[in-house]
Scaffold this active site. Structure first.
Site, mmCIF file in Angstrom:
data_model
loop_
_atom_site.group_PDB
_atom_site.id
_atom_site.type_symbol
_atom_site.label_atom_id
_atom_site.label_comp_id
_atom_site.label_asym_id
_atom_site.label_seq_id
_atom_site.Cartn_x
_atom_site.Cartn_y
_atom_site.Cartn_z
ATOM 1 N NE ARG A 52 33.334 47.638 45.625
ATOM 2 C CZ ARG A 52 33.995 46.497 45.476
ATOM 3 N NH1 ARG A 52 33.606 45.597 44.598
ATOM 4 N NH2 ARG A 52 35.050 46.245 46.210
ATOM 5 C CD GLU A 61 42.290 38.058 39.316
ATOM 6 O OE1 GLU A 61 42.232 39.308 39.228
ATOM 7 O OE2 GLU A 61 41.807 37.424 40.255
ATOM 8 N NE ARG A 120 41.387 44.782 45.540
ATOM 9 C CZ ARG A 120 40.125 44.466 45.617
ATOM 10 N NH1 ARG A 120 39.659 43.474 44.908
ATOM 11 N NH2 ARG A 120 39.301 45.146 46.375
ATOM 12 C CE LYS A 143 31.869 41.358 43.412
ATOM 13 N NZ LYS A 143 32.909 41.477 44.400
ATOM 14 C CE LYS A 156 34.769 38.103 40.643
ATOM 15 N NZ LYS A 156 35.994 37.865 41.367
ATOM 16 C CD GLU A 204 36.869 40.530 29.869
ATOM 17 O OE1 GLU A 204 37.389 40.595 30.999
ATOM 18 O OE2 GLU A 204 37.120 41.317 28.946
HETATM 19 P P1 ATP Z 1 35.704 39.113 44.846
HETATM 20 O O1 ATP Z 1 35.762 39.122 46.330
HETATM 21 O O2 ATP Z 1 34.392 38.700 44.290
HETATM 22 O O3 ATP Z 1 36.888 38.527 44.177
HETATM 23 P P2 ATP Z 1 36.640 41.666 44.923
HETATM 24 O O4 ATP Z 1 35.885 42.420 45.930
HETATM 25 O O5 ATP Z 1 37.967 41.155 45.244
HETATM 26 O O6 ATP Z 1 35.714 40.552 44.389
HETATM 27 P P3 ATP Z 1 35.731 43.033 42.704
HETATM 28 O O7 ATP Z 1 36.275 44.197 42.020
HETATM 29 O O8 ATP Z 1 34.464 43.232 43.385
HETATM 30 O O9 ATP Z 1 36.851 42.544 43.657
HETATM 31 O O10 ATP Z 1 35.590 41.811 41.681
HETATM 32 C C1 ATP Z 1 36.344 41.833 40.578
HETATM 33 C C2 ATP Z 1 37.657 41.108 40.788
HETATM 34 O O11 ATP Z 1 37.667 39.965 39.987
HETATM 35 C C3 ATP Z 1 38.780 41.944 40.263
HETATM 36 O O12 ATP Z 1 39.329 42.715 41.300
HETATM 37 C C4 ATP Z 1 39.776 40.957 39.703
HETATM 38 O O13 ATP Z 1 40.738 40.669 40.695
HETATM 39 C C5 ATP Z 1 38.967 39.721 39.455
HETATM 40 N N1 ATP Z 1 38.829 39.371 38.034
HETATM 41 C C6 ATP Z 1 38.983 38.124 37.556
HETATM 42 N N2 ATP Z 1 38.768 38.071 36.250
HETATM 43 C C7 ATP Z 1 38.471 39.321 35.840
HETATM 44 C C8 ATP Z 1 38.153 39.896 34.578
HETATM 45 N N3 ATP Z 1 38.070 39.171 33.471
HETATM 46 N N4 ATP Z 1 37.907 41.223 34.547
HETATM 47 C C9 ATP Z 1 37.967 41.969 35.666
HETATM 48 N N5 ATP Z 1 38.266 41.475 36.885
HETATM 49 C C10 ATP Z 1 38.516 40.164 36.978
#
Ligand code: ATP
Length: 583
Positions: free
Chosen positions: A440, A323, A293, A446, A273, A271
């Site tokens: 996690r 998101e 979150r 990602k 991001k 998907e």
């Molecule tokens: P980053 O700093 O890379 O944004 P993070 O530490 O905030 O990551 P992670 O859970 O590690 O959070 O990365 C996933 C984040 O990406 C999710 O918390 C969400 O906010 C975002 N996101 C964007 N698109 C998607 C998607 N299609 N599915 C899931 N999460 C998504």
């Protein structure tokens, strides 16, 4: 239960930084708690009287405590302040002053856990005319009844700064150990605890069940009291409340598509991001609640999203995960997260801001649907449900753009397309995996262009001079130590910040953000309560005796403010140790 007993436990916790010792002390204590007290004890151990997700602060300023101490002891405020400067801790100050006073008085009422808990809750609720005087009176009454050691912890509780060094992980392990010891009718020696937390062991199973229940309820007091009263099976009955916040599932990082495929299995879902703002949206008929979150309620700030969900989601009850991405109303192009972050904290002109900085809601998961939890269902099935219940509209509400593939070339093409669209990268997701709130676990990973950054908490700064007069500068940053619930310093940054309110974060903006959290000032030096998380870019991690984390960052530079992160979600000491080794 007498409050005095709890303060004895606080003292024990404060006297050691060994996690297992803390675990044992708390477990022993929990075993002796009555059902009536256990929920209160669990909250008080965390230095709170409401579960963390509730937006309720105790809200007592140190000045008020000084006045209450003055009323309770007759010692002048000036003298109390002098003493406080010397000890650096208003709790210890209260303890010493009450001790002095107690030598002259004979009687004092016995304080129970319930009494302290209820009084502090009452204090948190009082508002309006005359509330300051009433609060001072109530605090001074508490302090008059308190033994010196009780005064120490009452004051720290009121100031929301308990200083006993207790992390959530340790609390969870203590609850598990207490339950295990009761069930097995034995007491485990400290040196044997670690061994019992092995892979597939019974204690580990209990711990994981507690964690799961916590990730759903976000409240250890509910989890512990349910467990102790009704047993482990009953934890399954802790149900989701669609209007309460839940922890979201997090992603692990991969370096390329190939590693992603290996991690989540193929075929998998890929998907976009989106570079936006994560939202967990609860719907119960016409009532819509939006949480971040960080478990904060931001429903008021996003009336546009509330309307979108009301109109376009066909479900009586549900919890959606997605998101919100900002876009430029003129060009209709996505804009980076920083630009919509102002919407999160905004308290006025909300409607206008929602027109100036509109968002598109991209839904990518569902956790609950028409009175059934879906977290144990496969992602494939969950996606089918959102496909069925969401009416999609461009720039309003959409399902996350998705392909399902096992083909690397196709995946690479999709990744490129996502970046061209202004997204951060892609997510790869296992089709068969459940949803694990708060974890996690690698059910989704990602992938984005590399840049090493850390999320760190600001704990100090210096007042600027010359043209930076009136602004905070040179910010001290800390990482989080999960074991002790402490923030350990790892460096200072002063670059990456704008002089004026142009693009990016300015000194003025950071100063405004941090000011409410200043706890102490000495000359130009300012101590700041760990609350604001920032993303920091750097060249290298070095070993360093200058900071109490044992590490320092070379050339740290601000990337952005992470409004969406709680301080205890920042980079941990363990992560930094790992990164250091990998270098
Ligand atoms: P980053 O700093 O890379 O944004 P993070 O530490 O905030 O990551 P992670 O859970 O590690 O959070 O990365 C996933 C984040 O990406 C999710 O918390 C969400 O906010 C975002 N996101 C964007 N698109 C998607 C998607 N299609 N599915 C899931 N999460 C998504």
């Amino acid at each position: 239960m007498e409050y005095y007993e709890l303060t004895k436990l606080y003292e024990l916790l404060e006297s050691t930084n060994k996690r297992l010792e803390k675990t044992k002390h708390i477990a022993e204590f929990i075993k002796n708690c009555t059902p009536k007290d256990i929920d209160k004890v669990i909250l008080l151990l965390q230095g709170i009287v409401y579960p963390k997700y509730e937006d309720k602060k105790i809200g007592i300023a140190s000045k008020m405590v000084v006045k209450a101490l003055n009323a309770a002891t007759g010692i002048s405020s000036e003298e109390i302040e002098k003493y406080w400067k010397k000890t650096g801790d208003l709790g210890i100050t209260a303890q010493e002053l009450i001790k002095k006073k107690k030598q002259h008085t004979l009687f004092s009422q016995i304080l129970t856990v319930e009494k302290v808990f209820n009084t502090v809750r009452k204090l948190a609720k009082i508002e309006g005319v005359g509330s300051t005087d009433l609060k001072i009176k109530m605090i001074s009454e508490l302090l008059t009844s308190a033994k010196p050691i009780e005064a120490r912890y009452i004051v720290r509780l009121l100031l929301e700064d308990l200083r006993v060094g207790l992390g959530e992980g340790t609390l969870r392990d203590s609850i598990a150990l207490a339950y295990y010891e009761i069930k097995e009718k034995k007491s485990i020696d400290i040196e044997n605890i670690q061994g019992l937390f092995g892979k597939d062991s019974e204690l580990t199973t209990i711990r994981d069940k507690i964690q799961e229940a916590y990730d759903i309820s976000n409240d250890y007091s509910v989890v512990a009291s349910t467990l102790m009263e009704k047993g482990i099976i009953s934890l399954n009955n802790i149900d989701m409340d669609v209007l309460k916040p839940l922890k979201v599932m997090l992603a692990q990082k991969v370096k390329d598509i190939k590693e992603g495929f290996e991690r989540v299995g193929v075929p998998c879902a890929i998907e976009y991001k989106y570079d936006g703002f994560r939202m967990l949206i609860g719907k119960k008929s016409d009532k819509i609640v939006i949480h971040t979150r960080r478990l904060e309620n931001v429903t008021k700030q996003f009336p546009d999203v509330v309307e979108l969900v009301k109109e376009n989601v066909k479900a009586e009850t549900c919890i959606l995960d997605g998101e919100a991405v900002g876009y430029d109303p003129k060009t209709k192009k996505y804009i980076p997260f920083q630009n919509i972050s102002q919407r999160i904290k905004r308290k006025y002109d909300i409607e206008q801001l929602s027109r100036e900085v509109p968002v598109e809601l991209n839904i990518f998961d569902i956790l609950y649907y028409n009175n059934n939890s879906l977290i144990n269902e496969s992602f494939e099935k969950r996606r089918k449900i959102i496909e069925k219940i969401i009416i999609q509209k461009d720039l309003k509400i959409k399902l996350a753009e998705q392909i399902i593939t096992d083909n690397e070339k196709e995946a690479e093409k999709f990744y490129k397309k996502s970046l061209e669209f202004g997204n951060e990268g892609v997510m790869l997701k296992s089709l068969t995996a459940p949803y694990k709130p708060g974890s996690r676990v690698g059910y989704m990973v990602k992938l984005k262009p590399v840049m090493e950054t850390l999320d760190l908490v600001i704990v100090g700064a210096e007042w600027g001079e010359g043209k930076r007069k009136g602004w905070l500068t040179s910010f001290t940053i800390s990482c989080y130590d999960e074991d002790t619930d402490e923030y350990l310093e790892i460096g200072k940054f002063g670059t990456g910040i704008k002089e004026k309110d142009e693009e990016g974060v300015s000194f003025e903006q950071l100063t405004e953000l941090l000011k409410p959290y200043i706890i102490e000032e000495k000359g130009r030096e300012v101590k700041i309560k760990p609350e604001i998380v920032v993303e920091i870019k750097f060249e290298e991690i070095q070993k360093s005796p200058s900071y109490n984390s044992g590490y320092a960052l070379r050339f740290p530079r601000l990337v952005r403010i992470r409004e969406d992160r709680r301080p205890d979600e920042s980079s941990t000491l363990r992560q930094i140790e790992e990164m250091y080794k990998k270098q």
